[in-house]
Write a protein that holds these residues in place. Structure first.
Motif, mmCIF file in Angstrom:
data_model
loop_
_atom_site.group_PDB
_atom_site.id
_atom_site.type_symbol
_atom_site.label_atom_id
_atom_site.label_comp_id
_atom_site.label_asym_id
_atom_site.label_seq_id
_atom_site.Cartn_x
_atom_site.Cartn_y
_atom_site.Cartn_z
ATOM 1 N N ILE A 117 -32.261 -47.978 68.728
ATOM 2 C CA ILE A 117 -32.906 -47.661 69.711
ATOM 3 C C ILE A 117 -32.008 -47.656 70.952
ATOM 4 O O ILE A 117 -31.326 -48.692 71.336
ATOM 5 N N PHE A 118 -31.936 -46.421 71.637
ATOM 6 C CA PHE A 118 -31.170 -46.342 72.793
ATOM 7 C C PHE A 118 -31.887 -46.033 74.136
ATOM 8 O O PHE A 118 -32.703 -45.273 73.906
ATOM 9 N N GLY A 119 -31.330 -46.425 75.235
ATOM 10 C CA GLY A 119 -32.410 -45.933 76.608
ATOM 11 C C GLY A 119 -31.697 -44.919 77.398
ATOM 12 O O GLY A 119 -30.732 -44.220 76.887
ATOM 13 N N ARG A 120 -32.060 -44.774 78.701
ATOM 14 C CA ARG A 120 -31.623 -43.753 79.473
ATOM 15 C C ARG A 120 -30.120 -44.047 79.810
ATOM 16 O O ARG A 120 -29.593 -45.005 79.717
ATOM 17 N N GLU A 121 -29.518 -42.585 79.897
ATOM 18 C CA GLU A 121 -28.173 -42.837 80.425
ATOM 19 C C GLU A 121 -27.783 -43.614 81.766
ATOM 20 O O GLU A 121 -26.789 -43.939 81.832
ATOM 21 N N SER A 122 -28.797 -43.353 82.524
ATOM 22 C CA SER A 122 -28.601 -44.019 83.964
ATOM 23 C C SER A 122 -28.987 -45.437 83.948
ATOM 24 O O SER A 122 -28.157 -46.220 84.582
ATOM 25 N N VAL A 123 -29.915 -45.736 83.235
ATOM 26 C CA VAL A 123 -30.238 -47.195 83.474
ATOM 27 C C VAL A 123 -30.332 -48.200 82.151
ATOM 28 O O VAL A 123 -30.666 -49.452 82.204
ATOM 29 N N GLY A 124 -30.491 -47.391 81.112
ATOM 30 C CA GLY A 124 -30.582 -48.120 79.667
ATOM 31 C C GLY A 124 -31.824 -48.337 79.314
ATOM 32 O O GLY A 124 -32.990 -47.617 79.923
#
Length: 205
Positions: A137-144
């Motif tokens: 699972i990976f988050g958003r490019e800007s804030v994770g």
């Protein structure tokens, strides 16, 4: 604009994703059951923002046979031309599941083998022995990923080591690193270890 061949390839992918509301791991099925010894890699993107990254990740998923999960809200439309181009002609090879939100995803997968990639973790991703069915699972490019989520899954949070001066890796690079660690542990099962062609290494320069 995309040429006719590109439009047809992406139209096939988009129709396929709508037609199969559950797993689209194999083209003819809307469900998936692991057979003896088989592995299943799932890449999960929580609210991705940049279409080119998601397109590149879809290409990685096609290369390793992973299912791609997209958790809304997305920062782009699935018809985005940059998303299409980044995925090239690999879209028909990718199994994709789109989720309305993170609650919908966890309602079905909270008891599965989940690993959350974040620079805030202390555990190295390569120290994990990944089970035969796993969700990375990976988050958003800007804030994770959200900090509240990380706290809830503290023992499943892992990091990719890097120099302290570097803030983070590009999202698509992080996914590729993690995906191929799983495949390495699984002896690259299902992947071609040779070219299958007789390349002339002694040929003329």
């Amino acid at each position: 604009p995309l040429d006719d061949a590109e439009e047809k390839r992406f139209a096939y992918f988009h129709t396929r994703m709508i037609a199969y509301p559950k797993y689209v791991y194999k083209e003819e099925k809307n469900f998936y059951t692991l057979s003896q010894g088989e592995r299943m890699l799932n890449i999960v993107l929580f609210q991705p923002e940049i279409p080119q990254n998601t397109g590149n990740i879809a290409r990685t998923c096609a290369a390793v046979g992973a299912t791609l999960h997209l958790v809304d809200p997305l920062g782009f439309k699935l018809s985005d031309r940059y998303l299409k181009r980044a995925g090239l002609d690999y879209w028909p090879l990718v199994g994709i599941r789109e989720w309305e939100n993170d609650e919908a995803f966890f309602a079905q997968h909270a008891k599965d083998n989940l690993y959350f990639f974040t620079k805030k973790a202390d555990l190295c991703y390569a120290s994990i022995t990944y089970p035969r069915e796993v969700y990375l699972i990976f988050g958003r490019e800007s804030v994770g990923l959200e900090e509240s989520l990380l706290r809830s899954w503290r023992n499943r949070c892992v990091r990719i080591p890097m120099r302290s001066e570097a803030r983070c890796l590009n999202l698509s690079n992080s996914v590729a690193v993690a995906a191929y660690e799983c495949m390495r542990q699984w002896q690259f099962g299902g992947l071609a270890l040779t070219t299958g062609t007789a390349f002339d290494w002694e040929g003329q320069q």
